[in-house]
Motif scaffolding. Structure first.
Motif, mmCIF file in Angstrom:
data_model
loop_
_atom_site.group_PDB
_atom_site.id
_atom_site.type_symbol
_atom_site.label_atom_id
_atom_site.label_comp_id
_atom_site.label_asym_id
_atom_site.label_seq_id
_atom_site.Cartn_x
_atom_site.Cartn_y
_atom_site.Cartn_z
ATOM 1 N N LEU A 287 0.835 -1.207 0.000
ATOM 2 C CA LEU A 287 0.000 0.000 0.000
ATOM 3 C C LEU A 287 0.867 1.254 0.000
ATOM 4 O O LEU A 287 0.357 2.361 0.127
ATOM 5 N N ASP A 288 2.186 1.041 -0.065
ATOM 6 C CA ASP A 288 3.119 2.156 -0.055
ATOM 7 C C ASP A 288 2.897 3.024 1.188
ATOM 8 O O ASP A 288 2.845 4.252 1.119
ATOM 9 N N SER A 289 2.674 2.377 2.310
ATOM 10 C CA SER A 289 2.368 3.073 3.566
ATOM 11 C C SER A 289 3.059 2.342 4.699
ATOM 12 O O SER A 289 3.511 1.205 4.537
ATOM 13 N N SER A 290 3.096 2.993 5.879
ATOM 14 C CA SER A 290 3.772 2.342 6.998
ATOM 15 C C SER A 290 2.815 1.458 7.797
ATOM 16 O O SER A 290 3.236 0.709 8.681
ATOM 17 N N SER A 291 1.510 1.543 7.529
ATOM 18 C CA SER A 291 0.520 0.675 8.175
ATOM 19 C C SER A 291 -0.805 0.884 7.462
ATOM 20 O O SER A 291 -0.947 1.824 6.665
ATOM 21 N N LEU A 292 -1.778 0.038 7.775
ATOM 22 C CA LEU A 292 -3.118 0.244 7.196
ATOM 23 C C LEU A 292 -3.649 1.613 7.608
ATOM 24 O O LEU A 292 -4.238 2.338 6.807
ATOM 25 N N TRP A 293 -3.408 1.979 8.878
ATOM 26 C CA TRP A 293 -3.943 3.244 9.401
ATOM 27 C C TRP A 293 -3.315 4.433 8.681
ATOM 28 O O TRP A 293 -3.979 5.416 8.399
ATOM 29 N N ASP A 294 -2.021 4.302 8.365
ATOM 30 C CA ASP A 294 -1.330 5.346 7.618
ATOM 31 C C ASP A 294 -1.931 5.456 6.210
ATOM 32 O O ASP A 294 -2.184 6.557 5.703
ATOM 33 N N PHE A 295 -2.215 4.308 5.588
ATOM 34 C CA PHE A 295 -2.823 4.308 4.248
ATOM 35 C C PHE A 295 -4.192 5.003 4.302
ATOM 36 O O PHE A 295 -4.511 5.837 3.454
ATOM 37 N N LEU A 296 -4.980 4.673 5.341
ATOM 38 C CA LEU A 296 -6.328 5.257 5.438
ATOM 39 C C LEU A 296 -6.246 6.769 5.694
ATOM 40 O O LEU A 296 -7.060 7.532 5.188
ATOM 41 N N LYS A 297 -5.246 7.161 6.469
ATOM 42 C CA LYS A 297 -5.058 8.586 6.750
ATOM 43 C C LYS A 297 -4.799 9.351 5.437
ATOM 44 O O LYS A 297 -5.287 10.444 5.238
ATOM 45 N N LYS A 298 -4.021 8.712 4.547
ATOM 46 C CA LYS A 298 -3.657 9.395 3.299
ATOM 47 C C LYS A 298 -4.768 9.304 2.249
ATOM 48 O O LYS A 298 -4.717 9.972 1.238
ATOM 49 N N ASN A 299 -5.746 8.420 2.471
ATOM 50 C CA ASN A 299 -6.796 8.187 1.476
ATOM 51 C C ASN A 299 -8.177 8.316 2.105
ATOM 52 O O ASN A 299 -8.802 7.302 2.482
ATOM 53 N N PRO A 300 -8.684 9.550 2.224
ATOM 54 C CA PRO A 300 -9.952 9.763 2.918
ATOM 55 C C PRO A 300 -11.115 8.925 2.370
ATOM 56 O O PRO A 300 -11.937 8.426 3.140
ATOM 57 N N GLU A 301 -11.120 8.696 1.041
ATOM 58 C CA GLU A 301 -12.225 7.907 0.473
ATOM 59 C C GLU A 301 -12.175 6.464 0.987
ATOM 60 O O GLU A 301 -13.185 5.877 1.383
ATOM 61 N N ALA A 302 -10.948 5.909 1.024
ATOM 62 C CA ALA A 302 -10.779 4.539 1.528
ATOM 63 C C ALA A 302 -11.100 4.493 3.026
ATOM 64 O O ALA A 302 -11.649 3.510 3.530
ATOM 65 N N ASP A 303 -10.770 5.575 3.752
ATOM 66 C CA ASP A 303 -11.045 5.624 5.195
ATOM 67 C C ASP A 303 -12.550 5.588 5.454
ATOM 68 O O ASP A 303 -13.023 4.856 6.330
ATOM 69 N N ILE A 304 -13.300 6.361 4.654
ATOM 70 C CA ILE A 304 -14.762 6.364 4.820
ATOM 71 C C ILE A 304 -15.324 4.990 4.469
ATOM 72 O O ILE A 304 -16.172 4.446 5.177
ATOM 73 N N GLU A 305 -14.798 4.388 3.395
ATOM 74 C CA GLU A 305 -15.263 3.039 3.017
ATOM 75 C C GLU A 305 -14.970 2.058 4.156
ATOM 76 O O GLU A 305 -15.796 1.203 4.480
ATOM 77 N N PHE A 306 -13.799 2.201 4.785
ATOM 78 C CA PHE A 306 -13.425 1.295 5.875
ATOM 79 C C PHE A 306 -14.380 1.471 7.068
ATOM 80 O O PHE A 306 -14.905 0.501 7.608
ATOM 81 N N THR A 307 -14.618 2.734 7.450
ATOM 82 C CA THR A 307 -15.473 2.994 8.612
ATOM 83 C C THR A 307 -16.907 2.522 8.340
ATOM 84 O O THR A 307 -17.533 1.887 9.200
ATOM 85 N N LYS A 308 -17.420 2.802 7.132
ATOM 86 C CA LYS A 308 -18.779 2.366 6.801
ATOM 87 C C LYS A 308 -18.849 0.836 6.746
ATOM 88 O O LYS A 308 -19.823 0.232 7.178
ATOM 89 N N GLY A 309 -17.793 0.227 6.206
ATOM 90 C CA GLY A 309 -17.763 -1.238 6.136
ATOM 91 C C GLY A 309 -17.739 -1.847 7.529
ATOM 92 O O GLY A 309 -18.437 -2.827 7.813
ATOM 93 N N MET A 310 -16.929 -1.257 8.439
ATOM 94 C CA MET A 310 -16.874 -1.768 9.825
ATOM 95 C C MET A 310 -18.262 -1.643 10.452
ATOM 96 O O MET A 310 -18.715 -2.538 11.161
ATOM 97 N N ALA A 311 -18.943 -0.514 10.184
ATOM 98 C CA ALA A 311 -20.280 -0.301 10.752
ATOM 99 C C ALA A 311 -21.241 -1.379 10.235
ATOM 100 O O ALA A 311 -21.991 -1.984 11.012
ATOM 101 N N SER A 312 -21.186 -1.646 8.949
ATOM 102 C CA SER A 312 -22.093 -2.646 8.363
ATOM 103 C C SER A 312 -21.798 -4.040 8.909
ATOM 104 O O SER A 312 -22.706 -4.822 9.177
ATOM 105 N N MET A 313 -20.499 -4.337 9.061
ATOM 106 C CA MET A 313 -20.146 -5.678 9.548
ATOM 107 C C MET A 313 -20.486 -5.838 11.024
ATOM 108 O O MET A 313 -20.784 -6.921 11.491
ATOM 109 N N SER A 314 -20.432 -4.709 11.774
ATOM 110 C CA SER A 314 -20.618 -4.774 13.231
ATOM 111 C C SER A 314 -22.079 -4.815 13.639
ATOM 112 O O SER A 314 -22.453 -5.535 14.564
ATOM 113 N N THR A 315 -22.890 -4.010 12.952
ATOM 114 C CA THR A 315 -24.259 -3.780 13.414
ATOM 115 C C THR A 315 -25.066 -5.052 13.716
ATOM 116 O O THR A 315 -25.745 -5.098 14.739
#
Ligand code: SAM
Length: 374
Positions: free
Chosen positions: A151-179
């Motif tokens: 991901l050319d990043s130092s961690s998944l969290w670093d990748f998400l920080k640099k990619n707001p669209e992917a971060d929103i997809e991740f948060t929404k996906g976690m919400a859908s999987m958790s609910t």
């Protein structure tokens, strides 16, 4: 060489028979196309191809019209959807009366009309998870988590920080999987005696919100996560949250807010033992008297017996976490070992009777006996 000679002496029908028998006898081949389907499903989810096709199993539409509406290239979309029909995802309407490129839903494609399923597909089939597998070879060879390197990043969290669209997809996906599991998680234990509940790594905050709704005596709910998560989440609009709920931005490797109950759902499994000890040390420093920690986690079991949906889910989650996040799905003895390195002890493990709901590992502070010497 020998095989070529055999082929030369056979007519083309016999060759086809031989090939199809080879596929039948080599079930391994059924896995080869999985990565292609993952990418195709991602594109369908991202471009909302399935909604565009129609909202019932009977709906039919030309992929060229869909392409115009979603801004894709018609012939390429046609070839992608045609390939997906082979796996039962869409069917192509062929025969008299149908122009080229008319598609219809199947039981598979219709599932992407569900927003929750779409959110999950965007995470599971999305760039971060997909690319990270490229480094599995390195992870396996070195024993060091390497998935983030792809991901050319130092961690998944670093990748998400640099990619707001992917971060929103991740948060929404976690919400859908958790609910689907929140109702069980709220009822499996009793939160009523706590004044301040802090969900650490709470992301979307939906579990904490559910806890507050079910326990009116709790005074305050603190949803603790990285500030960037809330910045991106708030771009989606106002959230429907309990008045006692608040987001608190921070870094759990530095500190956590003061509370008497800490919930961690699917958070510690992302980190190795040393990192978990560091996080729990910060909890120990901040926790009010008689506080408790609730770790909502899957527990790795021995793989004897049938491979249930739960076992399969846990096995793949563990591999994914090993490759991308430096963590693991721990067994009971691994939890014992980890917690013994902290100020906490395991009070109880509350196992869920629902197949994919997490279990609770409940911690309280070790009682330290001080002997006064005269
Ligand atoms: C796998 S998600 C779990 C989200 C949520 N608990 C759930 O089950 O849906 C892990 C969460 O930990 C958060 N996180 C990662 N590093 C963090 C840090 N250093 N401090 C605070 N939160 C962090 C992430 O932003 C993410 O929201």
């Amino acid at each position: 060489m020998e095989q070529n000679l055999i082929f030369q002496s056979m007519d083309s029908d016999s060759i086809m028979n031989l090939m199809s028998r080879a596929v039948q006898h080599m079930p391994i081949k059924k896995f080869y196309g999985n990565q292609l389907m993952v990418k195709c499903i991602y594109i369908c989810a991202k471009l909302r191809i399935c909604e565009n096709l129609g909202n019932s199993l009977e709906s039919k539409k030309s992929c060229y019209d869909i392409a115009k509406e979603v801004g894709a290239h018609g012939e390429s979309l046609y070839r992608m959807m045609r390939a997906m029909t082979v796996e039962g995802f869409f069917s192509e309407c062929l025969g008299e009366g149908f122009e080229k490129g008319i598609f219809q839903h199947t039981n598979l494609s219709i599932q992407l009309l569900n927003e929750v399923t779409r959110d999950e597909a965007l995470v599971h089939c999305g760039t971060a998870f997909f690319l990270s597998w490229e480094s599995l070879y390195e992870t396996v060879m070195t024993g060091k988590t390497s998935g983030f390197k792809s991901l050319d990043s130092s961690s998944l969290w670093d990748f998400l920080k640099k990619n707001p669209e992917a971060d929103i997809e991740f948060t929404k996906g976690m919400a859908s999987m958790s609910t689907p599991y929140h109702q069980n998680l709220v009822k499996m234990v009793d939160f009523s005696r706590f004044e301040i509940v802090c969900d650490v790594g709470g992301s979307h905050g939906l579990l904490l919100n559910e806890i507050l709704k079910n326990y009116p005596t709790i005074k305050q709910g603190l949803n603790f996560d990285q500030p960037i998560v809330f910045e991106n989440l708030n771009k989606l609009g106002k959230r429907d949250l309990d008045p006692r709920f608040s987001d608190v931005g921070g870094n759990f490797f530095e500190s956590v807010p003061q509370a008497d109950c800490y919930v961690f759902k699917l958070v510690l499994h992302n980190w190795n033992d040393d990192q978990c000890v560091q996080i729990l040390d910060n909890v120990s420093k901040a926790m009010r008297e008689n506080g408790k920690v609730y770790l909502a986690e899957h527990i790795m079991e021995d793989s004897v017996g049938d491979f249930t949906i739960k076992k399969k889910y846990i096995a793949w989650t563990d591999l994914h976490i090993m490759n991308l996040l430096n963590g693991k799905v721990r067994s009971k003895s691994e939890w014992d070992k980890l917690i013994s390195r902290t100020d906490f002890k395991i009070d109880q493990i509350v196992e869920s009777d629902q197949e994919l709901t997490q279990n609770y590992i409940i911690l309280s502070k070790k009682v330290i006996h001080v002997t006064l010497l005269k």
